[in-house]
Design an enzyme around this catalytic site. Structure first.
Site, PDB file in Angstrom:
ATOM      1  CB  CYS A  69      -7.883  -7.365 -34.385  1.00 12.86           C
ATOM      2  SG  CYS A  69      -6.765  -6.183 -33.611  1.00 12.86           S
ATOM      3  CB  CYS A  99      -8.043  -0.545 -36.840  1.00 18.06           C
ATOM      4  SG  CYS A  99      -9.685  -0.781 -36.154  1.00 18.06           S
ATOM      5  CB  CYS A 107     -26.650   5.559 -30.734  1.00 19.60           C
ATOM      6  SG  CYS A 107     -26.523   6.971 -29.627  1.00 19.60           S
ATOM      7  CD  GLU A 139     -25.675  18.975 -33.179  1.00 15.10           C
ATOM      8  OE1 GLU A 139     -24.950  19.004 -32.161  1.00 15.10           O
ATOM      9  OE2 GLU A 139     -26.396  18.001 -33.482  1.00 15.10           O
ATOM     10  CB  CYS A 180     -13.415  -4.975 -31.555  1.00 12.41           C
ATOM     11  SG  CYS A 180     -13.330  -4.072 -33.110  1.00 12.41           S
TER      12      CYS A 180
END
Length: 470
Positions: free
Chosen positions: A84, A174, A426, A348, A93
């Protein structure tokens, strides 16, 4: 005498605007390079372990500082040319300049370092399985959110924010987004220009089009286009629908999301359909899911399947277990687990996500999954108090946001005494913190495995298995 001499010696500290030659010896948690000047650590964005670089010091603190990369004097053997052209400016990124093999190695080390440093884990006593890398780390994202603004010529543009700012770098192609996005963005921006539809100006809280959200069903081929607007109506919306359908017949859903708040939050609560249903569908393995603009759905379906299969393996279900899936989203993991469990309960906080989860259970003819709306740290203790042993878990799956689990929730999980806990994370730092708490309260960490869901970025997911000590 030597001791007194050492006391008098002052540590060399870099000053702002100093220019230095640095050998990059390590990488920080967000992928930045780390070099040392007389022992003083400097963090350098876009520098890579193995680089010899010339930098300018930008900010200093007592024990470390930050420097700007000026020149790569000698490149690292791991350095590659980013695909990119705006990879360095864009905040999306952080590692396009690093070979993918090195990215995987660093991400695996990042998980283990956090487990050791924050969690106090002896990783030699844990089964550490090889990180799951991607077949191709490009064009994997099924969701992209493009902020809309103006360029210097006053024309509407879409792209991504410069890291840690709200300055938009125009980008419609992208390298990690879906290839279909570019033509959709071109169509929307041309429509805005031709029909004088104003872009949103954040500093002044005026204008109409704030973001363009595109979601793609990688398996079904269905595409959603959602315009986030500072208002309740888009002029000439019928024309936009016609133009979008002409450029891509795979577009199954076109809608508006209303966000009139003066806030950095991207999405509002109200959805206004313009074409089709206000959702699309996609598949992970044999299961089919409904996805709305507000749904949390993993952005990398190929790796999601591998991640969830690993979670299912770690859960070690034999068919008679009761499972609690906390932070369940639209029920993706819950429905995976329901195929081998007796009963699954999902929790949730987002009401729309729970509506989708219930629909997804019906869509897949699954009758042994039940879903509750609310914060997991509030719902689980309440349900546990109401029912006692009736809802006691054999297996608990934790899949929290980056901030990790609330201690109140972890306390309740411990009281439920599940035989196994599967933690899908994560963020390695909050994972290590929460694992430390669980290990100090009766659980043993057995297995851990990384999964690269976000190639070219510093983010990494992982799955861990804990068992109740006898």
């Amino acid at each position: 005498m030597a001791k007194d001499k050492r006391k008098k010696e002052k540590k060399v500290v870099c000053r702002k605007n100093d220019e230095l030659l640095l050998k990059i010896e390590d990488m920080g948690t967000e992928g930045e390079g780390i070099g040392r000047a007389d022992g003083y650590a400097l963090f350098v964005k876009d520098a890579l372990i193995g680089d010899l670089v010339r930098v300018r010091v930008m900010k200093t603190r007592k024990h470390f500082g930050y420097a700007r990369l000026l020149e790569i004097v000698k490149p690292s053997p791991f350095r590659v040319e980013p695909k990119c052209p705006v990879a360095r400016q864009c905040g999306g990124c952080q590692l396009q300049h690093c070979s993918y093999e090195k990215q995987l190695q660093w991400k695996e080390e990042k998980i283990l370092n956090c487990l050791k440093r924050i969690g106090g884990v002896d990783v030699n006593q844990v089964i550490v399985e090889p990180i799951m890398g991607m077949a191709s780390p490009y064009h994997y994202r099924n969701k992209s959110q493009y902020p809309v603004g103006y360029n210097r010529d006053g024309e509407p543009v879409a792209g991504f924010y410069v890291g840690r700012t709200h300055q938009i770098i125009p980008c419609r192609n992208c390298e990690v987004g879906d290839p279909s996005n570019q033509l959709i963005l071109d169509t929307v921006l041309d429509f805005m220009k031709d029909n004088r539809i104003p872009a949103y100006v954040e500093k002044e809280h005026r204008g109409l089009v704030r973001h363009i959200l595109i979601r793609v069903g990688k398996e079904t081929g269905q595409i959603m286009v959602c315009l986030i607007i500072n208002g309740k109506k888009l002029p000439k919306s019928e024309l936009l629908v016609e133009q979008l359908r002409q450029v891509n017949p795979q577009i199954a859903s076109i809608c508006l999301n209303v966000n009139e708040a003066d806030t950095n939050v991207i999405l509002g609560e109200e959805i206004i359909p313009l074409y089709g249903e206000p959702y699309i569908e996609d598949c992970i393995g044999e299961l089919r899911y409904r996805i709305s603009p507000l749904s949390f759905y993993q952005v990398n379906p190929e790796q999601t399947k591998r991640l969830y299969e690993t979670a299912l393996e770690y859960a070690d279900l034999q068919g008679a277990e009761t499972v609690w899936d906390l932070y369940c989203g639209i029920g993706t993991i819950s429905l995976f687990l329901s195929q081998k469990a007796d009963k699954v309960y999902g929790v949730e906080i987002v009401p729309q996500a729970i509506e989708d989860a219930k629909y997804n259970a019906e869509l897949n003819h699954i009758t042994n999954a039940e879903f509750f709306v609310g914060a997991a740290e509030e719902v689980v203790p309440a349900k546990f108090r109401e029912s006692g042993d009736a809802l006691r878990a054999d297996v608990v799956v934790l899949d929290p946001p980056r901030k990790g689990c609330e201690e109140k929730l972890l306390q309740t999980v411990i009281e439920m005494e599940p035989k196994r806990i599967v933690y899908v994370s994560c963020d390695p730092g909050t994972l290590a913190r929460d694992l430390k708490y669980l290990r100090e309260n009766g659980y043993e960490l057995e297995r851990v495995r990384g999964c690269d869901m976000f190639g070219m970025s510093y983010h990494v997911e992982s799955v861990s298995k804990l068992s109740l000590k006898e």
